[in-house]
Design a protein around this motif. Structure first.
Motif, short mmCIF file in Angstrom:
data_model
loop_
_atom_site.label_atom_id
_atom_site.label_comp_id
_atom_site.label_asym_id
_atom_site.label_seq_id
_atom_site.Cartn_x
_atom_site.Cartn_y
_atom_site.Cartn_z
N GLU A 1 54.09 -50.71 10.51
CA GLU A 1 54.26 -49.29 10.24
C GLU A 1 54.02 -48.99 8.76
O GLU A 1 53.50 -47.94 8.41
CB GLU A 1 55.69 -48.90 10.58
N VAL B 1 53.70 -30.56 10.38
CA VAL B 1 53.88 -31.95 9.99
C VAL B 1 53.41 -32.88 11.13
O VAL B 1 54.02 -33.89 11.41
CB VAL B 1 55.36 -32.25 9.64
N VAL C 1 48.90 -32.29 6.26
CA VAL C 1 49.56 -33.17 7.22
C VAL C 1 49.54 -32.57 8.61
O VAL C 1 50.13 -33.10 9.52
CB VAL C 1 51.03 -33.47 6.85
N SER D 1 57.23 -44.64 16.37
CA SER D 1 58.13 -45.64 15.77
C SER D 1 59.45 -45.71 16.54
O SER D 1 60.14 -46.72 16.51
CB SER D 1 58.37 -45.35 14.30
N LEU D 2 59.80 -44.62 17.25
CA LEU D 2 61.04 -44.65 18.03
C LEU D 2 60.89 -45.49 19.30
O LEU D 2 61.89 -45.91 19.89
CB LEU D 2 61.47 -43.22 18.41
N ALA E 1 66.15 -43.25 11.63
CA ALA E 1 66.11 -43.76 13.01
C ALA E 1 64.95 -44.71 13.23
O ALA E 1 65.08 -45.71 13.91
CB ALA E 1 66.02 -42.58 13.98
N GLY E 2 63.80 -44.42 12.61
CA GLY E 2 62.62 -45.21 12.89
C GLY E 2 62.52 -46.50 12.11
O GLY E 2 61.82 -47.41 12.51
N ILE F 1 53.69 -40.27 14.16
CA ILE F 1 54.11 -41.58 13.65
C ILE F 1 55.59 -41.81 13.94
O ILE F 1 56.01 -42.89 14.36
CB ILE F 1 53.82 -41.67 12.14
N THR F 2 56.41 -40.75 13.76
CA THR F 2 57.84 -40.88 14.02
C THR F 2 58.11 -41.18 15.48
O THR F 2 58.88 -42.09 15.81
CB THR F 2 58.55 -39.56 13.64
N THR G 1 56.08 -29.36 3.50
CA THR G 1 55.69 -30.57 2.79
C THR G 1 55.22 -30.27 1.37
O THR G 1 55.61 -30.95 0.42
CB THR G 1 54.54 -31.26 3.55
N ILE H 1 61.58 -34.41 10.01
CA ILE H 1 60.77 -35.54 10.46
C ILE H 1 61.09 -36.79 9.64
O ILE H 1 61.25 -37.88 10.17
CB ILE H 1 59.27 -35.17 10.34
N VAL I 1 64.25 -38.57 10.67
CA VAL I 1 64.11 -39.43 11.84
C VAL I 1 63.26 -40.66 11.51
O VAL I 1 63.59 -41.79 11.86
CB VAL I 1 63.49 -38.66 13.02
N LEU I 2 62.15 -40.42 10.80
CA LEU I 2 61.21 -41.51 10.51
C LEU I 2 61.90 -42.61 9.69
O LEU I 2 61.78 -43.79 10.00
CB LEU I 2 60.00 -40.96 9.75
N LEU J 1 53.05 -36.79 10.73
CA LEU J 1 54.35 -37.46 10.62
C LEU J 1 55.07 -37.47 11.96
O LEU J 1 55.73 -38.45 12.31
CB LEU J 1 55.22 -36.77 9.58
N PHE J 2 54.92 -36.38 12.72
CA PHE J 2 55.59 -36.29 14.02
C PHE J 2 55.12 -37.41 14.94
O PHE J 2 55.93 -38.10 15.56
CB PHE J 2 55.33 -34.92 14.66
#
Lengths: 333, 210
Positions: free
Chosen positions: A152, A109, A169, A119-120, B61-62, A115-116, B136, B54, B57-58, A112-113
């Protein structure tokens, strides 16, 4: 020998992290030299040959500067802010393949990792702004969180159309899929490329979207009250985040580590692939700097209009068109 | 290894969750909530569900917590306001409710046949089909085939919430802004964009609080 793969992982992680960290001072110097060149100035050229030791001098100055914590600031959060903005950006690089088969972790992933993780990074900025107990810092932090959340969405939607075309992904699979020149996603998804790149500028708080730290209105934004190495950490975080985003642009759209034709097998091919990736990364970083010193800053309402009323609908339309094309393509094949 | 990670993340997430509830300052509470979500996503990773980990968190949290934090920071409660504690009856009621929910959930989980067959709660996922289920592709397949109806219904639910939010902001604008202000050309659009604009919103909220 069960330890050797773990040791190899550690070596890879340390090497890639060290490479990114080494890149930052040169990037700062490049930014200053290029800006001087664009504005027809001389720029820093006194320390070392061509000013190459300027970053070192800057770091020494930052380290020896006095740390000032504002009165009534939230001390723990004030110290945690710079760290929280740096760590996610550094972690994000773990999933990015910097060469053929060369990445810290090959995640299923990966997109997504990254982007995550990016975003943090907003927490560092908003906590720092809030903990400083200063209204300019607070406004900078709030602007940042609103901006990052807004862009985002556009960025995520642009990514969906890319994922639809590549069918994966995983960043390593997306890279593998772009070995031949015409398969680069910039040709297959030009609209997504423009949206993603624009949103990347906003995510990094770079001009023309640097409203969280806009000097003319907010003194210095979220880091107004920071000095010494804590400020240095914010500075570092900003540049690492910029490198991560540029690496994402290269990996997702510009053919990753591929020069456009098949590479030779073995070690030689891997070395060439790292070189190609670095070259593309530098090109994108140069573009970042070029834009910063060319375009004026957006007004805040213009920023929100562009994000919500232009980029998001455009990205959604792009997803619909991509869906139709992919379905027809699959039916034809 | 999996069990080891689970015990550590389990204990830490319970501690983080307790800290969320007990912190007086809501900003500190939010940090522990972020930590809690990160720890829970670790549990998903142990269960070989990287996509869920993921997304957890996205999304939480995000995105959602950033908006939480945004509102908390805009309100920027003073220390006197924070010191005002909620009434004991309210606290007792909340305590009973959460204890009841805890009991109900543990009863349900312990009774479930899949859990009983697994024996050890922290045992690693060994079956290959189960291991694939968290990827996914498998989740996408399940969402758009088996659970398509629930998926569409939840999207309608979100749409309704969005419409509600838009309706509320429209209504407030008509009543709160003075007529002379809105008649000025140009100011209208700035007001609109000002929904996200920190100074305008902050001033409005502060006025309301005063």
């Amino acid at each position: 020998m069960t330890w050797s793969p773990i040791l190899l992982d550690v070596i890879r992680a340390v090497l890639i992290f060290a490479a990114v960290m080494t890149l930052v001072p040169f990037l700062v110097l490049a930014e200053r030299r290029i800006s001087a060149w664009i504005q027809n100035r001389v720029g820093p050229n006194r320390v070392g040959p061509m000013g190459t030791l300027q970053p070192l001098a800057d770091v020494i100055k930052l380290v020896f500067k006095e740390e000032i914590v504002p009165a009534r600031a939230d001390r723990v959060l004030y110290s945690l802010g710079p760290l929280l903005s740096f760590a996610p950006a550094a972690i994000a690089f773990a999933a990015i393949p910097v060469g053929r088969g060369l990445q810290v972790v090959d995640m299923s992933v990966g997109v997504l990792f990254v982007i995550t993780a990016t975003s943090l990074a907003v927490y560092g900025i908003s906590f720092g702004g809030w903990a400083s107990n200063n209204k300019f810092s607070l406004l900078g932090g709030l602007r940042s969180s609103a901006q990052i959340i807004s862009y985002e969405i556009a960025m995520g939607l642009a990514l969906i159309s890319v994922i639809m075309t590549t069918g994966s992904v995983s960043l390593s699979q997306i890279s593998e899929g772009q070995t031949s020149f015409l398969c680069w996603n910039i040709f297959r998804q030009p609209i997504a490329f423009v949206i993603f790149f624009t949103a990347a500028f906003a995510e990094n708080n770079r001009l023309p979207f640097d409203l969280p730290e806009c000097e003319s209105e907010l003194v210095g934004g979220y880091h107004t009250e920071y000095s010494g190495m804590k400020f240095g950490m914010y500075f570092l975080a900003e540049y690492v985040a910029m490198i991560v985003m540029s690496a994402m642009v290269v990996t997702l759209f510009l053919g990753a580590w591929s020069p456009g034709f098949a590479l030779p097998e073995g070690l030689l091919g891997t070395v060439i692939s790292v070189g190609v990736f670095s070259f593309k990364l530098f090109a994108v970083l140069f573009f970042y700097i070029w834009v910063r010193w060319t375009l004026p800053r957006f007004r805040y309402d213009q920023l929100m209009h562009l994000g919500w009323k232009s980029l998001v609908p455009l990205a959604m339309a792009n997803i619909v068109v991509t869906g139709i094309v992919v379905t027809i393509w699959d039916a034809v094949q | 290894m999996d069990a080891f990670v689970f015990y550590i993340s389990g204990v830490l997430s319970v501690v983080a969750a307790a800290l969320v509830v007990t912190r007086k300052n809501p900003v500190h509470g939010t940090i522990y909530l972020v930590l809690f979500f990160l720890l829970v996503s670790l549990d998903y990773l142990i269960l070989r569900a990287p996509f869920l980990a993921i997304i957890q968190v996205l999304v939480y949290a995000g995105a959602i917590l950033v908006l939480f934090l945004f509102v908390i920071m805009l309100l920027n409660l003073s220390e006197e306001e924070l010191r005002e504690s909620t009434s004991t009856t309210r606290k007792g009621f909340a305590g009973i409710l959460s204890a009841g929910l805890f009991g109900l959930l543990s009863w349900g989980i312990l009774r479930s046949p899949t859990v009983r067959n697994m024996g050890d709660l922290a045992a690693p996922v060994t079956s290959p089909t189960l291991a694939k289920a968290g990827e996914t592709e498998a989740i996408g397949q399940a969402l758009f085939t088996t659970h398509a109806l629930a998926f569409e219904f939840s999207s309608i639910l979100i749409l309704v919430a969005i419409l509600g939010a838009i309706y509320l902001t429209k209504k407030r604008k008509q009543t709160s802004s003075a007529p002379s202000q809105t008649s000025l050309t140009g100011l209208e659009s700035q007001e609109e964009a000002g929904q996200k604009h920190a100074p305008a919103d902050g001033a409005r909220l502060e006025k309301r609080l005063a």
